[in-house]
Design a protein around this motif. Structure first.
Motif, mmCIF file in Angstrom:
data_model
loop_
_atom_site.group_PDB
_atom_site.id
_atom_site.type_symbol
_atom_site.label_atom_id
_atom_site.label_comp_id
_atom_site.label_asym_id
_atom_site.label_seq_id
_atom_site.Cartn_x
_atom_site.Cartn_y
_atom_site.Cartn_z
ATOM 1 N N ASP A 109 -4.833 -4.382 -8.187
ATOM 2 C CA ASP A 109 -3.805 -3.363 -8.399
ATOM 3 C C ASP A 109 -2.893 -3.812 -9.545
ATOM 4 O OD1 ASP A 109 -1.817 -1.487 -8.253
ATOM 5 O OD2 ASP A 109 -1.572 -1.599 -6.077
ATOM 6 N N SER A 110 -2.864 -3.024 -10.618
ATOM 7 C CA SER A 110 -2.105 -3.411 -11.813
ATOM 8 C C SER A 110 -0.686 -2.864 -11.844
ATOM 9 C CB SER A 110 -2.851 -2.942 -13.073
ATOM 10 O OG SER A 110 -3.008 -1.528 -13.053
ATOM 11 N N LYS A 111 -0.295 -2.057 -10.855
ATOM 12 C CA LYS A 111 1.007 -1.392 -10.981
ATOM 13 C C LYS A 111 2.183 -2.345 -10.824
ATOM 14 C CE LYS A 111 1.412 0.459 -6.245
ATOM 15 N NZ LYS A 111 0.006 0.300 -5.817
ATOM 16 N N ASN B 67 -8.816 3.932 -4.593
ATOM 17 C CA ASN B 67 -8.006 3.960 -5.811
ATOM 18 C C ASN B 67 -7.938 5.386 -6.349
ATOM 19 O OD1 ASN B 67 -6.847 3.594 -8.393
ATOM 20 N ND2 ASN B 67 -7.723 1.554 -8.562
ATOM 21 N N ASP C 34 -10.945 -8.495 -9.248
ATOM 22 C CA ASP C 34 -11.180 -8.660 -7.812
ATOM 23 C C ASP C 34 -11.904 -9.968 -7.553
ATOM 24 O OD1 ASP C 34 -11.573 -8.213 -5.091
ATOM 25 O OD2 ASP C 34 -13.452 -7.130 -5.441
ATOM 26 N N GLU D 222 -8.626 -3.530 -13.012
ATOM 27 C CA GLU D 222 -7.588 -2.673 -13.577
ATOM 28 C C GLU D 222 -6.970 -3.364 -14.793
ATOM 29 O OE1 GLU D 222 -4.750 -0.693 -11.313
ATOM 30 O OE2 GLU D 222 -6.168 0.066 -9.822
ATOM 31 N N ASP E 195 -5.658 6.134 -8.970
ATOM 32 C CA ASP E 195 -5.029 6.095 -10.297
ATOM 33 C C ASP E 195 -5.989 6.615 -11.363
ATOM 34 O OD1 ASP E 195 -2.736 4.994 -9.241
ATOM 35 O OD2 ASP E 195 -3.363 2.930 -9.607
ATOM 36 N N GLN F 297 0.863 -1.176 0.000
ATOM 37 C CA GLN F 297 0.000 0.000 0.000
ATOM 38 C C GLN F 297 0.902 1.230 0.000
ATOM 39 O OE1 GLN F 297 -1.333 -2.866 1.672
ATOM 40 N NE2 GLN F 297 -2.652 -2.863 -0.109
ATOM 41 N N HIS G 39 -7.917 1.448 0.870
ATOM 42 C CA HIS G 39 -8.529 0.791 -0.299
ATOM 43 C C HIS G 39 -9.262 1.787 -1.189
ATOM 44 C CE1 HIS G 39 -7.469 -3.028 1.531
ATOM 45 N NE2 HIS G 39 -8.029 -2.624 2.646
ATOM 46 N N ALA H 12 -4.363 4.018 -0.846
ATOM 47 C CA ALA H 12 -4.239 2.560 -0.930
ATOM 48 C C ALA H 12 -4.412 1.908 0.430
ATOM 49 C CB ALA H 12 -2.889 2.179 -1.528
ATOM 50 N N ASP I 163 -6.255 -5.260 -3.085
ATOM 51 C CA ASP I 163 -7.097 -4.624 -4.090
ATOM 52 C C ASP I 163 -6.640 -5.061 -5.476
ATOM 53 O OD1 ASP I 163 -8.387 -2.818 -2.093
ATOM 54 O OD2 ASP I 163 -6.353 -2.013 -1.961
#
Length: 440
Positions: free
Chosen positions: A231-233, A138, A257, A202, A140, A128, A136, A133, A229
């Motif tokens: 999370d695509s990063k 987002n 998710d 994502e 982005d 996080q 929770h 984050a 979460d």
């Protein structure tokens, strides 16, 4: 308000500012003018007692009750320091004869100690990275669906016969890195069939997908851990590194998710906590075929996951080999809910061991054939439970006829080190299979 949620709580001025403030507060509280011998003895004793309490709480949470998964490096010292500081602050607050302004500063110091400890422990986990984050939320920027396939066009035609790396030549306008982020609200994956309340998915588009006339690319369906979460990063960063040395080529990734709520783990199945399996297989998979410019062959489709998501990836890969030709499990469970198997047996299956066993890959293997499935497992060397899970999962997959490879991340734990290191190792090994690199 978005600026607040985007404040970095892993690196940067907030982290170091809190640490400096905590050090100053600790010195101010301890070095009490005219405190005398009694004060210093009491302060030293209370500070030590607070540290011992912090150590005890870590043992209860991680050892006795097993409420937070494997104990990782960095949690114990930050807990000890935070509780030691809070104990000293409470002593200063209630010390007889203290001035009102010193009491106010003692309260502020306590808050600083709590925040510093929390940020230190969060930094040790490393997942996080912002205030948003942590809660929770987002922050982005959305990434819209690009180049959806059109019926009758080249985008909807069959997969090419030769590997993509042999014929792809990146155009001059191709960007250096890909894009990742949540899908816009009007392009989210629907849950019309399952009704599962999934949080927004994502997407990651590699550089080769961001040109005017992109090729159809391999596809990865990714799931993160619990709590967590979509999370695509992290996978986006790993693939950007690989794309940089492979002419911008990388899979398109959809991070979905499988939890619905970060406080619960539905075990990837249709069960008491929602129809997750129906969501993934009957909502997500058809949506991908209809909306993403990806290759159609199962060899080009990978189901991947981290931690609890890794258990999900193994489950779907074992059960649906005609959809997913490849499995990637990063620090993954050997079967869904394995880390808390007894609790899940009671809560999810009402104590029915046969029902629980039915969703385990080892059971699925007995009635499923795998003529050409590849599996890639990783775990950190400092994460012994999941190293054992990896060995068991790989061994049973090989026995079922799956070609499996394992990777140990040197020094990796169960969180950020194991995740990023595992992604680098497994995805690099996956590239030749996807036609993005020559055979190794």
């Amino acid at each position: 308000m978005n600026w607040l949620w985007r404040i970095d709580v892993v690196d940067g001025p907030v982290v170091w500012g809190l640490r400096i403030a905590a050090a100053v507060a600790l010195a101010y509280l301890f070095l009490r003018p005219r405190g005398g011998r009694v004060w210093y003895l009491a302060a030293a004793g209370v500070t030590m007692a607070g540290g011992i309490i912090g150590l005890g709480i870590v043992w209860i949470v991680y050892g006795l009750l097993d409420l937070a998964g494997p104990l990782i490096h960095g949690v114990r010292p930050w807990a000890i320091l935070a509780f030691a500081g809070v104990a000293l602050g409470l002593l200063s607050l209630f010390w007889r004869g203290g001035r009102w302004w010193r009491r106010v500063l003692s309260v502020i110091a306590i808050i600083v100690f709590v925040l510093t400890g929390f940020v230190g422990i969060n930094r040790a986990y490393g997942l996080q990275t912002t205030i948003g984050a942590v809660f929770h939320i987002n922050t982005d920027d959305p990434v819209a669906v690009l180049h959806p396939p059109v019926e009758g066009s080249a985008a909807s035609a069959g997969d090419p016969k030769s590997p993509l790396y042999t014929k792809w030549k990146p155009p001059a306008d191709m960007p250096a890195i890909g894009q990742h982020g949540p899908l816009p609200a009007d392009q989210q994956v629907p849950n019309a069939v399952s009704g599962f309340p999934a949080r927004p998915a994502e997407i990651y588009y590699p550089p080769a997908a961001l040109v005017k006339d992109p090729p159809a690319l391999p596809f990865v369906l990714m799931m993160m851990g619990q709590p967590g979460d979509p999370d695509s990063k992290w996978i986006g960063a790993a693939l950007d590194k690989l794309a940089a040395t492979h002419n911008g080529l990388a899979p398109i990734v959809l991070v979905v998710d499988q939890l619905g709520d970060p406080s619960q783990d539905p075990l990837c199945i249709d069960g008491k906590l929602g129809n997750v399996e129906t969501y993934v297989m009957q909502d997500v998979v058809p949506w991908v075929h209809q909306n993403l410019h990806v290759l159609k062959n199962r060899d080009a489709w990978t189901v991947a996951g981290y931690s609890a998501g890794g258990g999900c990836a193994l489950y779907y890969g074992a059960k649906y080999p005609k959809v997913f030709g490849n499995i990637v499990s990063i620090s993954g469970e050997v079967y869904s809910g394995a880390e808390s198997a007894a609790a899940n047996l009671d809560s999810m299956f009402d104590g029915d061991q046969a029902a629980y066993d039915a969703i385990k890959p080892t059971t699925i293997y007995t009635h499923t054939k795998y003529p050409d499935t590849r599996a890639y497992f990783s775990a950190g060397s400092a994460d012994p439970t999941y190293v054992q899970f990896m060995a068991e999962a790989s061994s049973s997959a090989i026995a079922a006829g799956i070609h499996a490879e394992t990777f140990v991340v040197p020094g990796g734990d169960h969180v950020i080190g194991g995740l990023t290191g595992g992604l680098d190792l497994t995805l690099s090994a996956l590239y030749p299979r996807l036609g993005l690199a020559p055979p190794s």
